[in-house]
Design a protein around this motif. Structure first.
Motif, PDB file in Angstrom:
ATOM      1  N   GLU A 145     -17.845   6.290  36.059  1.00 22.95           N
ATOM      2  CA  GLU A 145     -17.406   7.105  37.199  1.00 22.95           C
ATOM      3  C   GLU A 145     -16.528   8.243  36.676  1.00 22.95           C
ATOM      4  OE1 GLU A 145     -15.550   4.921  40.307  1.00 22.95           O
ATOM      5  OE2 GLU A 145     -17.203   3.494  40.510  1.00 22.95           O
ATOM      6  N   ARG A 146     -16.930   9.469  36.946  1.00 28.86           N
ATOM      7  CA  ARG A 146     -16.307  10.628  36.307  1.00 28.86           C
ATOM      8  C   ARG A 146     -14.852  10.828  36.725  1.00 28.86           C
ATOM      9  NH1 ARG A 146     -20.061  15.747  36.017  1.00 28.86           N
ATOM     10  NH2 ARG A 146     -21.245  14.117  34.922  1.00 28.86           N
ATOM     11  N   ARG A 147     -14.499  10.386  37.914  1.00 32.47           N
ATOM     12  CA  ARG A 147     -13.130  10.601  38.372  1.00 32.47           C
ATOM     13  C   ARG A 147     -12.132   9.868  37.491  1.00 32.47           C
ATOM     14  NH1 ARG A 147     -11.600   6.464  42.606  1.00 32.47           N
ATOM     15  NH2 ARG A 147     -13.211   4.850  42.520  1.00 32.47           N
ATOM     16  N   TRP A 148     -12.534   8.701  36.973  1.00 32.31           N
ATOM     17  CA  TRP A 148     -11.627   7.959  36.092  1.00 32.31           C
ATOM     18  C   TRP A 148     -11.467   8.659  34.757  1.00 32.31           C
ATOM     19  CZ3 TRP A 148      -8.459   4.816  38.182  1.00 32.31           C
ATOM     20  CH2 TRP A 148      -8.825   4.072  39.299  1.00 32.31           C
ATOM     21  N   LEU A 149     -12.523   9.288  34.278  1.00 30.14           N
ATOM     22  CA  LEU A 149     -12.421  10.047  33.027  1.00 30.14           C
ATOM     23  C   LEU A 149     -11.504  11.254  33.208  1.00 30.14           C
ATOM     24  CD1 LEU A 149     -13.224  10.669  30.121  1.00 30.14           C
ATOM     25  CD2 LEU A 149     -15.244  11.860  31.017  1.00 30.14           C
ATOM     26  N   LEU A 150     -11.657  11.953  34.328  1.00 34.75           N
ATOM     27  CA  LEU A 150     -10.815  13.132  34.576  1.00 34.75           C
ATOM     28  C   LEU A 150      -9.346  12.740  34.682  1.00 34.75           C
ATOM     29  CD1 LEU A 150     -13.038  15.062  37.166  1.00 34.75           C
ATOM     30  CD2 LEU A 150     -12.727  15.562  34.731  1.00 34.75           C
ATOM     31  N   LEU A 151      -9.070  11.616  35.361  1.00 32.95           N
ATOM     32  CA  LEU A 151      -7.686  11.158  35.470  1.00 32.95           C
ATOM     33  C   LEU A 151      -7.144  10.745  34.108  1.00 32.95           C
ATOM     34  CD1 LEU A 151      -5.294  10.582  37.257  1.00 32.95           C
ATOM     35  CD2 LEU A 151      -6.267   8.338  37.785  1.00 32.95           C
ATOM     36  N   SER A 152      -7.962  10.100  33.303  1.00 31.70           N
ATOM     37  CA  SER A 152      -7.552   9.719  31.949  1.00 31.70           C
ATOM     38  C   SER A 152      -7.224  10.955  31.119  1.00 31.70           C
ATOM     39  CB  SER A 152      -8.662   8.914  31.272  1.00 31.70           C
ATOM     40  OG  SER A 152      -8.303   8.587  29.945  1.00 31.70           O
TER      41      SER A 152
ATOM     42  N   VAL B 259      -3.059   9.528  19.240  1.00 31.40           N
ATOM     43  CA  VAL B 259      -3.773   8.308  18.835  1.00 31.40           C
ATOM     44  C   VAL B 259      -4.760   7.828  19.888  1.00 31.40           C
ATOM     45  CG1 VAL B 259      -1.837   7.553  17.391  1.00 31.40           C
ATOM     46  CG2 VAL B 259      -2.029   6.720  19.748  1.00 31.40           C
ATOM     47  N   LEU B 260      -4.704   8.333  21.110  1.00 33.55           N
ATOM     48  CA  LEU B 260      -5.565   7.805  22.174  1.00 33.55           C
ATOM     49  C   LEU B 260      -7.055   7.902  21.833  1.00 33.55           C
ATOM     50  CD1 LEU B 260      -5.822   6.521  24.945  1.00 33.55           C
ATOM     51  CD2 LEU B 260      -5.810   8.808  25.949  1.00 33.55           C
ATOM     52  N   PRO B 261      -7.563   9.026  21.318  1.00 34.81           N
ATOM     53  CA  PRO B 261      -8.989   9.036  20.957  1.00 34.81           C
ATOM     54  C   PRO B 261      -9.360   7.944  19.960  1.00 34.81           C
ATOM     55  CG  PRO B 261      -8.122  11.269  20.969  1.00 34.81           C
ATOM     56  CD  PRO B 261      -6.944  10.352  21.136  1.00 34.81           C
ATOM     57  N   ALA B 262      -8.453   7.609  19.039  1.00 35.04           N
ATOM     58  CA  ALA B 262      -8.734   6.529  18.086  1.00 35.04           C
ATOM     59  C   ALA B 262      -8.815   5.181  18.807  1.00 35.04           C
ATOM     60  CB  ALA B 262      -7.658   6.489  17.002  1.00 35.04           C
TER      61      ALA B 262
ATOM     62  N   LEU C 139     -18.519   8.095  19.317  1.00 35.62           N
ATOM     63  CA  LEU C 139     -18.158   9.507  19.140  1.00 35.62           C
ATOM     64  C   LEU C 139     -18.354  10.287  20.442  1.00 35.62           C
ATOM     65  CD1 LEU C 139     -19.600  10.252  15.580  1.00 35.62           C
ATOM     66  CD2 LEU C 139     -17.191  10.216  16.263  1.00 35.62           C
ATOM     67  N   ARG C 140     -19.416   9.984  21.179  1.00 37.14           N
ATOM     68  CA  ARG C 140     -19.624  10.647  22.459  1.00 37.14           C
ATOM     69  C   ARG C 140     -18.482  10.350  23.424  1.00 37.14           C
ATOM     70  NH1 ARG C 140     -25.064   9.068  21.833  1.00 37.14           N
ATOM     71  NH2 ARG C 140     -24.693   7.281  23.208  1.00 37.14           N
ATOM     72  N   SER C 141     -17.955   9.153  23.371  1.00 35.70           N
ATOM     73  CA  SER C 141     -16.900   8.754  24.296  1.00 35.70           C
ATOM     74  C   SER C 141     -15.593   9.501  24.039  1.00 35.70           C
ATOM     75  CB  SER C 141     -16.656   7.242  24.199  1.00 35.70           C
ATOM     76  OG  SER C 141     -17.803   6.534  24.590  1.00 35.70           O
ATOM     77  N   ILE C 142     -15.310   9.827  22.786  1.00 35.97           N
ATOM     78  CA  ILE C 142     -14.043  10.502  22.491  1.00 35.97           C
ATOM     79  C   ILE C 142     -14.176  12.016  22.495  1.00 35.97           C
ATOM     80  CG2 ILE C 142     -13.257   8.539  21.116  1.00 35.97           C
ATOM     81  CD1 ILE C 142     -13.740  10.214  18.623  1.00 35.97           C
ATOM     82  N   ALA C 143     -15.394  12.530  22.654  1.00 30.08           N
ATOM     83  CA  ALA C 143     -15.593  13.981  22.624  1.00 30.08           C
ATOM     84  C   ALA C 143     -14.719  14.718  23.646  1.00 30.08           C
ATOM     85  CB  ALA C 143     -17.070  14.316  22.831  1.00 30.08           C
ATOM     86  N   PRO C 144     -14.624  14.258  24.922  1.00 31.47           N
ATOM     87  CA  PRO C 144     -13.758  14.986  25.869  1.00 31.47           C
ATOM     88  C   PRO C 144     -12.299  15.018  25.436  1.00 31.47           C
ATOM     89  CG  PRO C 144     -15.227  13.481  27.028  1.00 31.47           C
ATOM     90  CD  PRO C 144     -15.342  13.155  25.575  1.00 31.47           C
ATOM     91  N   TYR C 145     -11.824  13.946  24.816  1.00 30.32           N
ATOM     92  CA  TYR C 145     -10.432  13.898  24.368  1.00 30.32           C
ATOM     93  C   TYR C 145     -10.214  14.857  23.194  1.00 30.32           C
ATOM     94  CZ  TYR C 145     -10.298   9.661  27.205  1.00 30.32           C
ATOM     95  OH  TYR C 145     -10.378   8.773  28.243  1.00 30.32           O
TER      96      TYR C 145
END
Length: 266
Positions: A114-121, A137-140, A165-171
């Protein structure tokens, strides 16, 4: 627009505008009355302790384990500096933002992206970066969680790195404007304030890591400031001993994981 200690040093490595805002807010509300400054610092530490409880309960699904972890975190003597020193409030303020950022990522991971949780993160991650640099350190953490808790269909080694790697790309993308703002405020990303060689820096690393291991296990004696001498040569007392201690601690955790195969331990 500048480093935290600009009144003492023209150049610095601390870009923490939200921490400065916290100081301004306290001063606006309480003037220079020390009672309330200390009260808000303790409240920040209590809030961080609550976030530890929520995170551990989420990861273990066990309220007792979460309560023990939060209690240990809340009263551990090594946190004395962060709870009693006004300028140490950067630590609990960081935790109050960084841990919810990770919790929001967990919601994003478990609720069909759910994209809203990613945006809030990402928003909380940005605020954490502006509070203290170690938020980086959060992306790690996200990468490690994606790797360890990957679904069975993604457990093949050809898929797991790509998915993590795809998961940490936004960070990682969010780090770009942060680094630009930091470079603008500090007149550079970082400055070497003490002139030491790379060799001395590497020789000193084991003793610094061993210092932290010891304080986490047996936090005594405590001090407002710790004198960490630079290590200039190989010796058992200052290099080989600390290095073996750090490797031994890592080995204990590694064997514990190997025998239990617990994702939580990993």
């Amino acid at each position: 627009h500048s480093n935290v200690w600009m009144q003492l040093y023209p150049l610095g490595n601390y870009y923490r505008p939200l921490f400065l805002f916290w100081l301004l807010l306290n001063y606006t509300l309480f003037g220079l009355h020390p009672l309330f400054w200390h009260l808000t610092t303790v409240l920040a530490h209590l809030a961080a302790t609550g976030m530890v409880y929520l995170l551990v309960r989420r990861l273990t699904s066990d309220r007792v384990t979460a309560a023990i972890a939060a209690l240990l975190f809340g009263v551990h003597p090594i946190h004395l500096e962060a709870a009693a020193w006004i300028s140490g409030v950067t630590e609990p303020l960081l935790a109050v933002l960084l841990l919810p950022a990770f919790l929001c990522y967990l919601n994003y991971y478990e609720r069909v992206r759910e994209r809203r949780w990613l945006l809030l993160s990402l928003l909380l991650f940005a605020l954490a970066l502006l509070t203290k640099e170690t938020a980086v350190v959060l992306p790690a953490l996200v990468f490690a969680y994606e790797w360890i808790y990957a679904p069975e269909k993604e457990r093949r080694y050809t898929r797991r790195p790509a998915s993590s790697l795809r998961s940490i790309a936004p960070y990682l993308i969010l780090l770009i404007p942060y680094l630009l703002a930091r470079a603008n405020a500090l007149q550079g990303l970082a400055h070497q304030l003490v002139n030491i060689s790379p060799r001395i820096a590497l020789l000193t690393v084991p003793s610094v890591l061993w210092f932290y291991v010891k304080k986490l296990v047996f936090p005594a004696p405590l001090s407002p400031f710790y004198d960490m001498p630079y290590i200039t040569h190989f010796s058992w007392l200052h290099f080989w001993g600390p290095l073996l201690g750090v490797l031994g601690a890592a080995l204990i955790v590694g064997v514990w994981w190997w025998r239990s195969r617990s994702r939580m331990i990993a």
